[in-house]
Design a protein around this motif. Sequence first.
Motif, PDB file in Angstrom:
ATOM      1  N   TYR A  13      51.957  58.700  41.673  1.00 53.60           N
ATOM      2  CA  TYR A  13      50.962  59.292  42.384  1.00 53.60           C
ATOM      3  C   TYR A  13      50.389  58.892  43.721  1.00 53.60           C
ATOM      4  O   TYR A  13      50.472  59.505  44.542  1.00 53.60           O
ATOM      5  N   SER A  14      50.510  57.503  43.811  1.00 48.87           N
ATOM      6  CA  SER A  14      49.915  56.900  45.106  1.00 48.87           C
ATOM      7  C   SER A  14      51.151  57.060  46.052  1.00 48.87           C
ATOM      8  O   SER A  14      50.788  57.327  47.271  1.00 48.87           O
ATOM      9  N   LEU A  15      52.317  56.957  45.551  1.00 47.94           N
ATOM     10  CA  LEU A  15      53.327  57.228  46.629  1.00 47.94           C
ATOM     11  C   LEU A  15      53.506  58.743  47.144  1.00 47.94           C
ATOM     12  O   LEU A  15      53.821  58.966  48.229  1.00 47.94           O
ATOM     13  N   ALA A  16      53.020  59.285  46.441  1.00 47.06           N
ATOM     14  CA  ALA A  16      53.025  61.094  46.634  1.00 47.06           C
ATOM     15  C   ALA A  16      52.051  61.157  48.046  1.00 47.06           C
ATOM     16  O   ALA A  16      52.298  61.748  48.834  1.00 47.06           O
ATOM     17  N   ARG A  17      50.857  60.701  47.662  1.00 49.30           N
ATOM     18  CA  ARG A  17      49.983  60.771  48.623  1.00 49.30           C
ATOM     19  C   ARG A  17      50.164  60.090  49.889  1.00 49.30           C
ATOM     20  O   ARG A  17      50.040  60.589  50.870  1.00 49.30           O
ATOM     21  N   PHE A  18      50.779  58.776  49.752  1.00 50.74           N
ATOM     22  CA  PHE A  18      51.268  58.088  50.664  1.00 50.74           C
ATOM     23  C   PHE A  18      52.455  58.638  51.504  1.00 50.74           C
ATOM     24  O   PHE A  18      52.311  58.650  52.892  1.00 50.74           O
ATOM     25  N   GLY A  19      53.333  59.411  51.031  1.00 45.54           N
ATOM     26  CA  GLY A  19      54.182  59.944  51.687  1.00 45.54           C
ATOM     27  C   GLY A  19      53.796  61.269  52.396  1.00 45.54           C
ATOM     28  O   GLY A  19      54.276  61.573  53.240  1.00 45.54           O
ATOM     29  N   GLY A  20      52.705  61.845  51.941  1.00 44.88           N
ATOM     30  CA  GLY A  20      52.357  63.167  52.585  1.00 44.88           C
ATOM     31  C   GLY A  20      51.649  62.447  53.849  1.00 44.88           C
ATOM     32  O   GLY A  20      51.562  63.332  54.848  1.00 44.88           O
ATOM     33  N   LEU A  21      50.855  61.475  53.526  1.00 42.86           N
ATOM     34  CA  LEU A  21      50.105  60.753  54.954  1.00 42.86           C
ATOM     35  C   LEU A  21      51.087  60.456  55.827  1.00 42.86           C
ATOM     36  O   LEU A  21      50.807  60.741  56.974  1.00 42.86           O
ATOM     37  N   ALA A  22      52.316  59.823  55.562  1.00 40.20           N
ATOM     38  CA  ALA A  22      53.252  59.218  56.441  1.00 40.20           C
ATOM     39  C   ALA A  22      53.873  60.642  57.284  1.00 40.20           C
ATOM     40  O   ALA A  22      54.032  60.453  58.352  1.00 40.20           O
ATOM     41  N   ILE A  23      54.111  61.674  56.533  1.00 37.01           N
ATOM     42  CA  ILE A  23      54.698  63.037  57.068  1.00 37.01           C
ATOM     43  C   ILE A  23      53.682  63.406  58.041  1.00 37.01           C
ATOM     44  O   ILE A  23      53.882  63.844  59.163  1.00 37.01           O
ATOM     45  N   PHE A  24      52.521  63.421  57.796  1.00 37.74           N
ATOM     46  CA  PHE A  24      51.443  63.927  58.779  1.00 37.74           C
ATOM     47  C   PHE A  24      51.052  63.125  59.933  1.00 37.74           C
ATOM     48  O   PHE A  24      51.149  63.761  60.990  1.00 37.74           O
ATOM     49  N   ILE A  25      51.312  61.796  59.904  1.00 35.82           N
ATOM     50  CA  ILE A  25      51.265  60.903  60.809  1.00 35.82           C
ATOM     51  C   ILE A  25      52.457  61.314  61.831  1.00 35.82           C
ATOM     52  O   ILE A  25      52.351  61.054  63.113  1.00 35.82           O
ATOM     53  N   LEU A  26      53.718  61.463  61.209  1.00 36.72           N
ATOM     54  CA  LEU A  26      54.860  61.786  61.842  1.00 36.72           C
ATOM     55  C   LEU A  26      54.665  62.829  62.789  1.00 36.72           C
ATOM     56  O   LEU A  26      55.090  63.068  63.773  1.00 36.72           O
ATOM     57  N   GLY A  27      54.137  63.822  62.250  1.00 35.13           N
ATOM     58  CA  GLY A  27      53.660  65.422  62.833  1.00 35.13           C
ATOM     59  C   GLY A  27      52.752  65.053  64.188  1.00 35.13           C
ATOM     60  O   GLY A  27      53.001  65.650  65.323  1.00 35.13           O
ATOM     61  N   ILE A  28      51.769  64.152  63.758  1.00 34.25           N
ATOM     62  CA  ILE A  28      50.943  63.912  64.852  1.00 34.25           C
ATOM     63  C   ILE A  28      51.729  63.090  66.075  1.00 34.25           C
ATOM     64  O   ILE A  28      51.577  63.234  67.388  1.00 34.25           O
ATOM     65  N   ALA A  29      52.637  62.267  65.659  1.00 32.42           N
ATOM     66  CA  ALA A  29      53.347  61.294  66.689  1.00 32.42           C
ATOM     67  C   ALA A  29      54.376  62.551  67.370  1.00 32.42           C
ATOM     68  O   ALA A  29      54.568  62.197  68.664  1.00 32.42           O
ATOM     69  N   ILE A  30      55.014  63.457  66.632  1.00 34.12           N
ATOM     70  CA  ILE A  30      55.684  64.527  67.360  1.00 34.12           C
ATOM     71  C   ILE A  30      54.938  65.305  68.266  1.00 34.12           C
ATOM     72  O   ILE A  30      55.448  65.435  69.528  1.00 34.12           O
ATOM     73  N   PHE A  31      53.695  65.670  67.979  1.00 38.49           N
ATOM     74  CA  PHE A  31      53.220  66.410  68.770  1.00 38.49           C
ATOM     75  C   PHE A  31      52.706  65.690  70.008  1.00 38.49           C
ATOM     76  O   PHE A  31      52.919  66.530  71.200  1.00 38.49           O
ATOM     77  N   TYR A  32      52.245  64.412  70.129  1.00 40.32           N
ATOM     78  CA  TYR A  32      51.706  63.951  71.176  1.00 40.32           C
ATOM     79  C   TYR A  32      52.487  62.904  72.054  1.00 40.32           C
ATOM     80  O   TYR A  32      52.092  62.385  73.064  1.00 40.32           O
ATOM     81  N   THR A  33      53.481  62.387  71.302  1.00 34.66           N
ATOM     82  CA  THR A  33      54.420  61.201  72.195  1.00 34.66           C
ATOM     83  C   THR A  33      55.828  61.736  72.574  1.00 34.66           C
ATOM     84  O   THR A  33      56.240  63.139  72.154  1.00 34.66           O
ATOM     85  N   ASP A  34      56.487  60.924  72.944  1.00 35.96           N
ATOM     86  CA  ASP A  34      57.979  61.155  73.474  1.00 35.96           C
ATOM     87  C   ASP A  34      58.761  60.938  72.466  1.00 35.96           C
ATOM     88  O   ASP A  34      60.017  60.641  72.644  1.00 35.96           O
ATOM     89  N   LEU A  35      58.375  61.042  71.197  1.00 37.66           N
ATOM     90  CA  LEU A  35      59.277  60.601  69.977  1.00 37.66           C
ATOM     91  C   LEU A  35      60.663  61.618  69.874  1.00 37.66           C
ATOM     92  O   LEU A  35      61.590  61.074  69.603  1.00 37.66           O
TER      93      LEU A  35
END
Length: 75
Positions: A13-35
Motif C-alpha cells: 500500500y505504501s509503495l503504491a502511494r510512493f510510486g504515484g508520488l514519484a511519477i508525479f514528481i517526475l512529471g513536474i521535473a519534465i515540465f520545468y527542467t531540461d530533463l
Amino acid sequence: MDDEAARRRLLLYSLARFGGLAIFILGIAIFYTDLVRPGGWPQVGAIVAIIGVIDAMFVPRLLKKAWDERDRLDR
C-alpha cells in the motif's frame, strides 16, 4: 490475518502511494527542467504528473478492494 500478511499489505500500500508520488514528481521535473528536452516539455510533464496523481489516489484503493474481496472469499 496474521501479522506477516498485514505487514506485507501495508508495505505494498505504501509503495503504491510512493510510486504515484514519484511519477508525479517526475512529471513536474519534465515540465520545468531540461530533463527530456531543453526548456522543459509542459505537455508531456503535465500528462505524467496527472498519471502520478491518479496512481497515488486510486491504486491503493484498488488494492484494498481486491484484498477485501479475497478475505471475504477465504472465510
